[in-house]
Design a protein around this motif. Structure first.
Motif, PDB file in Angstrom:
ATOM      1  N   GLN A  20      20.827  50.160   8.768  1.00 16.44           N
ATOM      2  CA  GLN A  20      20.019  50.469   7.598  1.00 16.44           C
ATOM      3  C   GLN A  20      20.892  50.552   6.342  1.00 16.44           C
ATOM      4  O   GLN A  20      20.483  50.101   5.263  1.00 16.44           O
ATOM      5  N   LEU A  21      22.103  51.079   6.470  1.00 15.43           N
ATOM      6  CA  LEU A  21      23.012  51.149   5.329  1.00 15.43           C
ATOM      7  C   LEU A  21      23.381  49.747   4.841  1.00 15.43           C
ATOM      8  O   LEU A  21      23.482  49.503   3.631  1.00 15.43           O
ATOM      9  N   LYS A  70      21.459  47.142   5.104  1.00 12.15           N
ATOM     10  CA  LYS A  70      20.252  46.594   4.474  1.00 12.15           C
ATOM     11  C   LYS A  70      20.072  47.090   3.042  1.00 12.15           C
ATOM     12  O   LYS A  70      19.376  46.443   2.245  1.00 12.15           O
ATOM     13  N   GLU A  71      20.673  48.219   2.716  1.00 12.74           N
ATOM     14  CA  GLU A  71      20.520  48.790   1.373  1.00 12.74           C
ATOM     15  C   GLU A  71      21.508  48.205   0.362  1.00 12.74           C
ATOM     16  O   GLU A  71      21.424  48.515  -0.826  1.00 12.74           O
ATOM     17  N   ARG A  72      22.411  47.342   0.817  1.00 16.99           N
ATOM     18  CA  ARG A  72      23.413  46.778  -0.077  1.00 16.99           C
ATOM     19  C   ARG A  72      22.862  45.567  -0.840  1.00 16.99           C
ATOM     20  O   ARG A  72      21.966  44.863  -0.364  1.00 16.99           O
ATOM     21  N   ASP A  73      23.448  45.300  -2.006  1.00 19.65           N
ATOM     22  CA  ASP A  73      22.967  44.223  -2.861  1.00 19.65           C
ATOM     23  C   ASP A  73      23.128  42.849  -2.240  1.00 19.65           C
ATOM     24  O   ASP A  73      22.323  41.950  -2.507  1.00 19.65           O
ATOM     25  N   ASN A  97      22.759  41.972   0.794  1.00 18.28           N
ATOM     26  CA  ASN A  97      22.028  41.866   2.050  1.00 18.28           C
ATOM     27  C   ASN A  97      20.793  40.970   1.908  1.00 18.28           C
ATOM     28  O   ASN A  97      19.942  41.217   1.057  1.00 18.28           O
TER      29      ASN A  97
END
Length: 274
Positions: free
Chosen positions: A92-93, A95-98, A100
Motif C-alpha cells: 500500500q505504501l 501504491k501511494e507514491r507518485d 506508481n
C-alpha cells in the motif's frame, strides 16, 4: 517520446562494484541524461529493503532527469533489518507514491498508456511433478526461496497472483483503446523462464512468474511488455508484442567491472509517437 527499460538494480548487493563516491542513483541519472530518455520504466528489485528503495526513488526524483514509472519486485517488499512482516501494508505504501502505476495508469497523450503491477507467482511455469503444498514451502534440499522468510502476505501466493492479475485487468480496461505498455516484475511469458525438464528449475520456475497472465495478451492491445526478476537480458517479438527483460542483475554475472557500462549494456530503449 524515448522510453528506457531496466530492472533488478539490486543496489545493495551490487554496492561493492561502486568506486568511492559513486552511487547508483547518480550513475543511472547520468545514463538517462546521456541517452536522452524521457521516461524510464523500472521493473522492480531496486534493493532488498523497501526503505532503501524509497530513498533511491526519492533521489532519482531529485535528479529530475527523466520521468519514472516503477513497480516493486519481490525484494523491494523485504525489510530485514526492521523485521517488518506486513507485506500488504508495504504494498500500500508503494501504491501511494507518485511513480506508481497500480490503479493509476500513466497516460501518454491519447494514444498510449503504461499499465503496471508487480505481479506475483502462481507456480504455473514449474513442473507438475511437485504439489502445491511442496511449492508453498519454497524450499528444496538444494536451497530455499527467500521470500518464504521475508514476504508475508495475508493470502497465499496463488491468491496474491490472482489479486494482482485483477488489478492489472482493471487498469487495462480503464485505458480504453490506447496502445498499451505493460510492466510487471514477474515473468509473463514461458520464453523467459528456464526450459524444463531441469533438475533444479522443475521446482524453482514456480517462483519466476505467472502462467495465467499470458491470457492478457489475447485480450488487450499490449504492444510492449516489460518484465524483470529472472536476471536475464533478453528481448522477444511475438504476435505484435515486444517483450523486454532488461535486468542489471547480480554483479557476479556482469560482463565488465564497471556499473555504468553494465547499466548502459542493460537498458533497452524504444520510441513512441505521442
Amino acid at each position: 517520446m524515448k522510453i528506457g527499460v531496466m530492472s533488478d538494480l539490486h543496489i545493495d548487493s551490487n554496492a561493492k562494484k561502486l568506486a568511492p563516491g559513486q552511487t547508483y542513483d547518480y550513475l543511472l541519472a547520468e545514463l538517462l541524461y546521456n541517452q536522452e530518455i524521457d521516461l524510464l520504466l523500472l521493473a522492480g528489485d531496486v534493493s532488498s529493503d523497501y526503505h532503501d528503495t524509497f530513498a533511491f526513488l526519492d533521489r532519482m526524483r531529485d535528479h529530475n532527469v527523466s520521468k519514472i514509472q516503477f513497480v516493486p519486485g519481490n525484494h523491494d517488499f523485504w525489510s530485514i533489518r526492521n523485521h517488518e512482516e506486513d507485506t500488504d501494508r508495504i504494498y500500500q505504501l508503494f501504491k501511494e507514491r507518485d511513480e506508481n502505476p497500480v490503479g493509476n495508469p500513466f497516460l501518454i497523450g491519447d494514444k498510449w498508456a503504461v499499465v503496471g503491477n508487480p505481479g506475483w507467482y502462481d507456480y504455473g511455469f514449474a513442473s507438475d511433478r511437485y504439489t502445491i503444498a511442496e511449492f508453498s514451502k519454497k524450499k528444496l534440499k538444494v536451497g530455499g526461496w527467500n521470500d518464504r522468510r521475508y514476504v508475508h502476505w495475508s493470502k497465499d501466493d496463488r491468491a496474491v497472483a490472482t489479486a494482482m492479475q485483477g488489478e492489472l485487468e482493471s487498469d487495462l480496461k480503464e485505458v480504453g483503446d490506447r496502445k498499451i505498455i505493460m510492466m510487471t516484475h514477474v515473468v509473463t511469458h514461458p520464453q523467459f523462464v528456464i526450459p524444463l525438464p531441469h533438475p533444479v528449475y522443475d521446482y524453482y520456475n514456480a517462483f519466476l512468474g505467472s502462467k495465467s497472465y499470458m491470457q492478457l495478451y489475447d485480450r488487450y492491445p499490449i504492444v510492449h511488455s516489460i518484465m524483470g526478476h529472472v536476471h536475464f537480458r533478453k528481448m522477444l517479438y511475438e504476435e505484435d508484442t515486444t517483450f523486454y527483460c532488461a535486468c542489471l542483475g547480480s554483479a557476479r554475472h556482469w560482463y565488465t567491472e564497471d556499473p555504468y557500462i553494465e547499466m548502459a549494456y542493460t537498458m533497452e530503449e524504444f520510441t513512441i509517437d505521442n
